[in-house]
Design a protein around this motif. Sequence first.
Motif, short mmCIF file in Angstrom:
data_model
loop_
_atom_site.label_atom_id
_atom_site.label_comp_id
_atom_site.label_asym_id
_atom_site.label_seq_id
_atom_site.Cartn_x
_atom_site.Cartn_y
_atom_site.Cartn_z
N TYR A 143 34.31 26.51 -46.07
CA TYR A 143 35.40 27.37 -46.55
C TYR A 143 35.17 27.79 -48.00
O TYR A 143 35.33 28.96 -48.36
N ARG A 157 47.63 23.48 -51.21
CA ARG A 157 48.34 24.38 -50.28
C ARG A 157 48.29 23.85 -48.85
O ARG A 157 49.21 24.03 -48.08
N ARG A 185 35.20 31.33 -52.40
CA ARG A 185 35.38 31.21 -50.96
C ARG A 185 34.20 31.88 -50.25
O ARG A 185 33.69 32.91 -50.70
N PHE A 223 50.00 19.70 -48.97
CA PHE A 223 51.16 19.39 -49.81
C PHE A 223 52.00 18.26 -49.21
O PHE A 223 52.34 17.27 -49.88
N TRP A 224 52.35 18.39 -47.93
CA TRP A 224 53.27 17.40 -47.35
C TRP A 224 52.60 16.04 -47.17
O TRP A 224 53.25 15.00 -47.27
N ILE A 236 45.53 31.74 -55.49
CA ILE A 236 44.84 31.16 -54.33
C ILE A 236 45.35 31.88 -53.06
O ILE A 236 46.57 31.92 -52.85
N PRO A 237 44.45 32.39 -52.24
CA PRO A 237 44.92 33.21 -51.10
C PRO A 237 45.33 32.39 -49.89
O PRO A 237 44.94 32.69 -48.78
N LEU A 238 46.08 31.34 -50.09
CA LEU A 238 46.60 30.56 -48.96
C LEU A 238 48.12 30.54 -49.09
O LEU A 238 48.64 30.54 -50.20
N PRO A 239 48.82 30.49 -47.95
CA PRO A 239 50.29 30.54 -48.03
C PRO A 239 50.87 29.28 -48.69
O PRO A 239 50.24 28.22 -48.68
N MET A 240 52.07 29.43 -49.23
CA MET A 240 52.77 28.27 -49.80
C MET A 240 53.07 27.28 -48.68
O MET A 240 53.40 27.68 -47.57
N PRO A 241 52.98 25.98 -48.97
CA PRO A 241 53.16 24.98 -47.91
C PRO A 241 54.62 24.77 -47.52
O PRO A 241 54.92 24.09 -46.55
N ALA A 242 55.55 25.32 -48.31
CA ALA A 242 56.97 25.11 -48.02
C ALA A 242 57.73 26.28 -48.64
O ALA A 242 57.21 26.96 -49.53
#
Lengths: 504, 361
Positions: free
Chosen positions: A329, A97, A336, A100-101, B17-23
């Motif tokens: 983290y 997450r 977590r 990714f890029w 997973i509690p994280l935002p989508m990267p795109a």
Amino acid sequence: MDFPVFHLDILGNRGLIATIAILHVLINHGLAVGLMPLVAAMEWYGHKRGDARWDKLAYRILFFAFLITTTVGALTGVGIWLSVSLVNPYSIASLIRVFFWAWFVEWLVFITEVCLILAYTLTWKKWATGAAKVRHIRLGFALAFFSWVTMAIIVSILGFMMDPGNWLSQHTLWSGFTNPVYLPQLAFRTPLAAAMAGVIAMFLVPFFVKRDDPFRATALRAIAVWTLVAAPLVLAGGLWYYAVVPEAMRDNFGVALASLQFAEWQQKFLEIAVVTVVAILAVVQWAITRPQLLPRVVLIVPFVAILWMTGHFERVREFVRKPYVIGSYMYANGFRVDDYALLQRDGVLAYATYSNPLTDAEKAGLPEGLAAPERAALLTRIQAGKDVFMNTCSRCHTGHGVNSITGHLQRMFGDQPWRSELTAGYIENMHEAQPFMPPFPGTARELELMGAYLEHLQHNAAPIPGAQQAGVVVITPTLRAALTGAPPLTQASATPLTRETSTR
Amino acid sequence: MNPNVPVPHDIPVPHDIPLPMPAPEPVLVAVLIVFFLMHIAFVNFMVGGALLSFIYEARGLKQKRYDRLAYEIASTITANKSIAVVLGVGPLLAINTLYTVYFYTANALTGALWVSIIPLVVIAFVLTYIHKYLWHRMEGMKALHLAISGVACLLFLFIPLIFLTNINLMLFPEKWGTVHGFLSALALPNVLPRYAHFVLACPAMVGLFLVWLFRRRSDAEIADTGFSRAELIRLGYRWAFWPTMAQFLVGPVALFTLPHTSGSQAGAFGLFGLSILVSLALCVVMIREIRGPDGAIGRMFGLAASLMLVVVVLMGAGRHLYREAAVSEHREMVRAKTLEYARKAEEARRQAASATAAAVK
């Protein structure tokens, strides 16, 4: 907790990742990142001197690297993904997450790298003279550059796992990418790759150049100089890297270098490391001054030594990160840091999606003479304890294999009964005495349940199967109540979820 | 659909997973579909090439020119397999991101076979290298050489089955609690028809690849094979034509054995239907090429390849729509659960912080 628990009870889950990842690093550094510039340089030098022997040797070394990197090298790279997604899906999913890029760009570079190595290898004999040869040499240096770029991106993610730096407050890709450990680690790995490639190339020379050919000595000397030039840079990069490893992690080095029971061997390990480095340098020095007198068998020494050193370095790097898998983290158990308050209040089982069913073999070894209801009640406690163990310990510990929980208990408590109070009391405070261990994430009752399970393990040596063998049981409210020994936590969790309530 | 119908308790609803989508999601979907299709095309070339090389090498025992043809085909596999692997990484990244809960769950439940993909592929690749680079040195050991090729073919055929089983299992959360390892996941409905569909696509795709290859080879290279150019192109077309004809039977079987999903399958069925029509057009073009005169053969290759591309894109898009129909509703439940979990975690953190503060006072 929320993924079925894949588990290897003999090798251990970390063993799976370590085997694949270390193999990948050795190939990536030694046969790609470090070796491609060396091969291109040899081709260039041979062309400049008009000496076809360099060309021939460079091609043979390249072809060897081509065979290994496009099979074991490429596949172990993918293998890291596959194995990490099994062993710690929480950490890899979180990393994806964030990065990714970075991974996407790395992938594009990787495609370029593979196309270049295909082109470089397959056109070697066609583009052999004149302008075509010059173009071919350029292709080699381009390949070397792209090989390095793939490593340069991935090293950022490795640095992030050790110390996410500003990402903890900013949560952006850039703040994660530019973590404090990134550049020092890159500065260390780049010359390490060059040195490793030099040692590997030296090892290969006698296979490709005959003993009575004077070129063997020439080639050995030149490659040894390459290795020797890289050596001080490895040292400088290593010191910089060591300096930025967060203070708390550095305290774990003693354990990381060997293993828990051998913590005191740190000094000895360092001595061995120094001897290894000196041995490598001695052979390299020998190759420079008296290459014609260097027996082939001696070249095995630096070859084995640098592979061993690098493998150990990776092990240390993985270990000093603890108790975290992503610094500050996420703990190594996949929970977590931010979720601890909830889990320690309500329990891990209160939120677990799956139970890990006991097999018949795992049910053996119960005390004799129990009446059926007592036996059933005990099995329920053991089942609940197993679920706590699988969710909180099994990412690093096996039951009876490598780094086994029973091994640790045996060492600490010997053959006395591992009563629940004994083990639970220890585990509750273990992270204070051993800072590389995460705190226990569940409730006091869950500790007690796990204690009952550990007590059972003293009498039952059956391997603990993972979800890949035994499957999982979906935890229903009734099962949850049975496992936790308490009524469902809230009214909401006891009410069947409907398609309407779920989307509120 | 009745929103008040309870979701059975044995359907697991994990939190994500509690994280935002990267795109944005459409970007990830585009990465997944486009690059997956490129990946699978090269996988088809690799598997189909291995099969054809094996068949022609066996035939070459009696007629030498088929041995040379087999070698020509074998020479393409090693490059195609490297491209197949690298092109697979992007879609793997996208599916990891988009379908985290689904994909990782399926991986874990079939974990032993899932991770064994790595050694199996390595062995298959090493065998293809041995097969190609030692071809001439092993002239005197043809049986062994053929056996190496045969083992590589079997591995190439088996590995996609592992992927397919995972991709299928991830779509059905209601089955997650019932699966015990790879074999039971393999026995879920639809895996084998989809697999047959894939296996038939391999010779078809490599057939078109061979047409492309033999159209661009120089006259001297063609002469070396002992075949005429028209013969080789016709041979490629035949490999593309007959398996594609068989797909008119296997395809619908795969389609109608697709399990029921909570979401509508109309979009997916529409696209699959359209792909059947385009496949018909493709077959007409190919049969005209096969039956045409030697001098004209290969002229409609551009059209044939374009039609195949359309078919593949329709298949890929239809496949995605079906996947969405299978998981979209469950994913909403997962989202709700993730939010709820995050809320509770936050609340517990505040509680713990105030308790600590009170204790300090």
